[in-house]
Scaffold this motif. Structure first.
Motif, PDB file in Angstrom:
ATOM      1  N   HIS A   1      66.292  30.598  12.396  1.00  0.00           N
ATOM      2  CA  HIS A   1      66.624  31.734  11.539  1.00  0.00           C
ATOM      3  C   HIS A   1      65.423  32.126  10.675  1.00  0.00           C
ATOM      4  CE1 HIS A   1      68.846  34.354   8.853  1.00  0.00           C
ATOM      5  NE2 HIS A   1      68.418  33.653   7.823  1.00  0.00           N
ATOM      6  N   SER A   2      64.822  31.150  10.015  1.00  0.00           N
ATOM      7  CA  SER A   2      63.708  31.446   9.105  1.00  0.00           C
ATOM      8  C   SER A   2      62.543  32.099   9.851  1.00  0.00           C
ATOM      9  CB  SER A   2      63.216  30.162   8.425  1.00  0.00           C
ATOM     10  OG  SER A   2      64.261  29.586   7.690  1.00  0.00           O
ATOM     11  N   LEU A   3      62.237  31.565  11.021  1.00  0.00           N
ATOM     12  CA  LEU A   3      61.114  32.099  11.803  1.00  0.00           C
ATOM     13  C   LEU A   3      61.395  33.507  12.312  1.00  0.00           C
ATOM     14  CD1 LEU A   3      59.960  29.056  13.949  1.00  0.00           C
ATOM     15  CD2 LEU A   3      58.616  30.338  12.283  1.00  0.00           C
ATOM     16  N   SER A   4      62.641  33.730  12.775  1.00  0.00           N
ATOM     17  CA  SER A   4      62.979  35.060  13.285  1.00  0.00           C
ATOM     18  C   SER A   4      62.952  36.076  12.149  1.00  0.00           C
ATOM     19  CB  SER A   4      64.374  35.066  13.926  1.00  0.00           C
ATOM     20  OG  SER A   4      64.512  33.989  14.814  1.00  0.00           O
ATOM     21  N   VAL A   5      63.522  35.711  11.004  1.00  0.00           N
ATOM     22  CA  VAL A   5      63.533  36.627   9.858  1.00  0.00           C
ATOM     23  C   VAL A   5      62.092  36.915   9.421  1.00  0.00           C
ATOM     24  CG1 VAL A   5      64.215  36.937   7.444  1.00  0.00           C
ATOM     25  CG2 VAL A   5      65.833  35.938   9.080  1.00  0.00           C
TER      26      VAL A   5
ATOM     27  N   CYS B   1      55.444  39.664   3.559  1.00  0.00           N
ATOM     28  CA  CYS B   1      56.834  39.791   4.017  1.00  0.00           C
ATOM     29  C   CYS B   1      57.183  38.642   4.962  1.00  0.00           C
ATOM     30  CB  CYS B   1      57.048  41.136   4.712  1.00  0.00           C
ATOM     31  SG  CYS B   1      56.985  42.514   3.562  1.00  0.00           S
ATOM     32  N   TYR B   2      56.213  38.237   5.779  1.00  0.00           N
ATOM     33  CA  TYR B   2      56.423  37.100   6.680  1.00  0.00           C
ATOM     34  C   TYR B   2      56.775  35.854   5.865  1.00  0.00           C
ATOM     35  CZ  TYR B   2      55.504  33.317   9.971  1.00  0.00           C
ATOM     36  OH  TYR B   2      55.627  32.186  10.737  1.00  0.00           O
ATOM     37  N   ILE B   3      55.970  35.582   4.829  1.00  0.00           N
ATOM     38  CA  ILE B   3      56.211  34.391   4.002  1.00  0.00           C
ATOM     39  C   ILE B   3      57.572  34.491   3.306  1.00  0.00           C
ATOM     40  CG2 ILE B   3      55.408  33.137   1.955  1.00  0.00           C
ATOM     41  CD1 ILE B   3      53.645  32.517   4.244  1.00  0.00           C
ATOM     42  N   ALA B   4      57.917  35.682   2.841  1.00  0.00           N
ATOM     43  CA  ALA B   4      59.227  35.863   2.195  1.00  0.00           C
ATOM     44  C   ALA B   4      60.341  35.497   3.176  1.00  0.00           C
ATOM     45  CB  ALA B   4      59.381  37.299   1.702  1.00  0.00           C
ATOM     46  N   GLY B   5      60.197  35.942   4.425  1.00  0.00           N
ATOM     47  CA  GLY B   5      61.196  35.614   5.435  1.00  0.00           C
ATOM     48  C   GLY B   5      61.241  34.122   5.726  1.00  0.00           C
ATOM     49  N   LEU B   6      60.070  33.540   5.838  1.00  0.00           N
ATOM     50  CA  LEU B   6      59.982  32.113   6.172  1.00  0.00           C
ATOM     51  C   LEU B   6      60.628  31.252   5.086  1.00  0.00           C
ATOM     52  CD1 LEU B   6      58.648  30.223   8.356  1.00  0.00           C
ATOM     53  CD2 LEU B   6      56.816  29.872   6.687  1.00  0.00           C
TER      54      LEU B   6
ATOM     55  N   ASP C   1      63.497  44.810   0.687  1.00  0.00           N
ATOM     56  CA  ASP C   1      64.135  45.643   1.717  1.00  0.00           C
ATOM     57  C   ASP C   1      63.854  45.082   3.109  1.00  0.00           C
ATOM     58  OD1 ASP C   1      65.052  47.290  -0.244  1.00  0.00           O
ATOM     59  OD2 ASP C   1      63.772  49.011   0.249  1.00  0.00           O
ATOM     60  N   CYS C   2      62.596  44.780   3.374  1.00  0.00           N
ATOM     61  CA  CYS C   2      62.232  44.263   4.707  1.00  0.00           C
ATOM     62  C   CYS C   2      62.925  42.925   4.963  1.00  0.00           C
ATOM     63  CB  CYS C   2      60.716  44.105   4.830  1.00  0.00           C
ATOM     64  SG  CYS C   2      59.846  45.680   4.800  1.00  0.00           S
ATOM     65  N   LEU C   3      62.956  42.091   3.946  1.00  0.00           N
ATOM     66  CA  LEU C   3      63.594  40.782   4.088  1.00  0.00           C
ATOM     67  C   LEU C   3      65.083  40.930   4.383  1.00  0.00           C
ATOM     68  CD1 LEU C   3      63.765  37.699   3.861  1.00  0.00           C
ATOM     69  CD2 LEU C   3      63.947  37.963   1.381  1.00  0.00           C
ATOM     70  N   ARG C   4      65.754  41.778   3.621  1.00  0.00           N
ATOM     71  CA  ARG C   4      67.212  41.897   3.792  1.00  0.00           C
ATOM     72  C   ARG C   4      67.561  42.508   5.138  1.00  0.00           C
ATOM     73  NH1 ARG C   4      69.914  43.463  -1.840  1.00  0.00           N
ATOM     74  NH2 ARG C   4      71.671  43.386  -0.409  1.00  0.00           N
TER      75      ARG C   4
END
Ligand SMILES: [Zn+2]
Ligand SMILES: [Zn+2]
Lengths: 289, 293
Positions: A116-120, A141-146, A225-228
């Motif tokens: 999940h973390s990697l895909s997000v 944004c990548y780090i925020a998702g991770l 926004d990108c994260l959500r």
């Protein structure tokens, strides 16, 4: 606003220092670093897929002794400042702690969390490149998702009984996981993740993003926004849900910058299968029993 | 300010007939402020002959700044004789070790263990203090300030800017200009390059207005491709940097242990001939070289 006792806060912070990293990154880093000519970019590529390693590197490099004026927000940036050899040796010291077991006593599946973390993370970067390039760095944004759900691994490791109860409530009553966490623990994974990120002096936009990722009323930002949106796409399409299944009513609360049809957004992103395959390969889902 | 070079060799001492002119000791630089405060930059084997000169005027008060903890920059420390004499005061400054998670206080302890050295750190008789530095935060030493700047080496390396009454010198310790870990066809290349470019602007700013730059020039231009990533720069890197930041003088140091005097002078002359536009005085470091600023 939920309150954690100071004692609990201290316990969680020190616990993370001893937290092991994910099996794949530990294995690959040990293999790679046996070769004196191992390529820096390959090493970075592995570290930045592991939320535990990434958290630990950012925590160390943002430490007060290095007084870096602009917060370091990515593993690549850490390499520019500290050099690959220091990052390599940090990664090796984290690898020496051991590996996270696939399941611990909470029944929380750590590999699905990683998927999940990697895909997000990858989707958040992609969304940023397409929709918010001029406002925020796609790498951030990548780090925020991770790291957005980092609080969950912390719960799973160090608040076993409580987290197990919260997971059960989510399954049995269809309640969002963060609400179940607040009910049982008194704070959700977003709050705890942000608290730790703040303590480690991570960049403020990242801290806020982690804190607000379940708060529909939060002040919007391009990164949030990108994260959500990335989180919604992953959970709606079941690219790993990290214990929090998608609910259709979440559609209404999605950020407006992407228009009102999530399927249209997904279509603009092209083929997502590569992102999912990469994430799966790293999370080792499907490759072992 | 007065600057004197006591050790100019990199990696390992290189005594012998081929290095008599430039010297075989590893890195150590003595700086005397206008008010004669003693600042020592690095504690390679060059610190031993320096220590001998200090014994004539006891008690000694010395501030030693370690750029980084590779052997060639610390191996003279247990032989810094003033440490053994009561009444002397020695403060050792250096970087925080992120991997060991320890401050500079480990630099002596690590070297003075039973198997490797006959005397224990606890047996030193001088007043010894350890100061783990914060990058960018100036330290006051009498009439001078010393500001640590994080540079690029396989272990965190602090360059030091020593400023006294309007004059400034900078010693890089070991430093290699930053390079991109990606190739131009990697998607991360441009982003990484942007961070590097930003970082170089930051570093050049920290090195502005120098009367003297003392710079790591371990390699020649021709050797560098095979040594990229090893943490050292070339003569040409240093000359380019001196020009960019407008330094008034440049001293090239950290000579390769295998490079004899003749060869050293030859490769230095070749590098100089590639930089005809350089309007700063450039010198090769040699033991005993003194510069008055
Ligand atoms: Zn050296
Ligand atoms: Zn070195």
């Amino acid at each position: 606003m939920p309150q954690l006792t100071l004692e609990l806060e201290r316990r969680l912070t020190t616990a993370v220092e001893r937290m092991p990293a994910f099996p794949k990154s530990v294995q690959v880093i040990l293999e790679m670093t046996r070769d004196i000519n191992c390529l820096p970019r390959n090493l970075v590529g592995v570290i930045e897929k592991d939320p535990v390693m990434t958290v630990k590197i950012l925590r160390v490099i943002n430490s007060a002794y290095y007084g870096l004026p602009n917060k370091i927000t990515s593993v690549g940036q850490s390499v520019v400042y500290l050099g690959i050899n220091t990052i390599k040796n940090l990664a090796l010291s984290f690898a020496a702690v051991g590996i996270l077991p696939r399941f611990n006593t909470t029944g929380f599946d750590i590999q699905r969390y990683l998927l999940h973390s990697l895909s997000v993370a990858s989707l958040a970067r992609l969304l940023c490149e397409k929709y918010a390039r001029s406002e925020v760095d796609p790498g951030d944004c990548y780090i925020a998702g991770l790291l957005h759900d980092f609080g969950k691994v912390v719960f799973a490791q160090f608040m076993v009984g409580e987290f197990m109860k919260a997971l059960a409530i989510t399954i049995d009553h269809g309640k969002p996981l963060f609400e179940a966490e607040i009910e049982v623990i008194g704070a959700d994974h977003a709050f705890v993740g942000a608290l730790l990120a703040k303590k480690w002096k991570f960049a403020e936009p990242l801290v806020n993003c982690i804190r607000d990722h379940h708060d529909a009323a939060a002040e919007p930002s391009a990164m949030l926004d990108c994260l959500r949106m990335a989180d919604a796409i992953c959970r709606k399409h079941a690219f790993g849900d990290a214990g929090n299944p998608w609910r259709e009513e979440e559609l209404a609360a999605l950020p407006t910058r992407f228009g009102d049809d999530i399927e249209v957004v997904i279509a603009t992103l092209g083929d997502l299968q590569k992102i999912v395959n990469d994430a799966q390969a790293f999370a080792q889902i499907g490759t072992e029993k | 300010m007065k600057v004197k070079m006591w050790g100019v060799r990199g990696s390992i001492p290189a005594p012998g007939p081929h290095t008599v002119r430039h010297g075989g000791n590893t890195t150590c630089i003595e700086v005397r402020t206008d008010a004669d405060n003693l600042i020592i930059l690095d504690a390679g084997t060059g610190i031993f002959p320096l220590a001998q000169t200090l014994l004539a005027h006891l008690p000694v008060t010395a501030n030693i700044f370690i750029t980084h903890t590779h052997w060639d920059h610390i191996q003279g420390l247990p032989f810094f004789v003033p440490l053994y004499i009561p009444g002397n005061t020695v403060c050792i400054h250096g970087a925080y070790d992120l991997v060991a998670m320890k401050g500079i206080e480990q630099v002596m302890d690590v070297q003075m263990q039973y198997s490797y050295f006959p005397i224990r750190e606890a047996e030193l008789r001088a007043g010894i203090k350890y100061e783990t530095l914060t990058v960018g935060a100036p330290v006051v030493v009498g009439d001078a300030t010393v500001t640590p700047v994080l540079l690029n080496h396989p272990v965190p390396n602090l360059g030091y800017r020593v400023a006294c009454n309007g004059r400034a010198i900078f010693f890089t310790g070991d430093h290699e200009p930053l390079g991109n870990i990606y190739t131009p066809d990697d998607s991360e290349y441009a982003n990484y390059q942007a961070i590097i470019d930003h970082r170089h602007v930051e570093l050049d700013a920290a090195l502005g207005q120098l009367d003297l730059l003392i710079c790591d020039t371990a390699y020649t231009l021709a050797e560098y491709p095979a040594k990229t990533g090893w943490g050292h720069g070339t003569f040409d890197h240093a000359m380019d940097m001196a020009k960019r930041i407008g330094a008034k003088r440049l001293i090239c140091t950290h000579h390769e242990p295998t490079r004899g005097d003749d060869e050293l002078e030859k490769v230095f002359a070749e590098a100089l001939s590639r930089h005809p536009q350089l309007d700063c005085e450039v010198m090769l470091a040699r033991e005993g070289l003194e510069i008055l600023l």
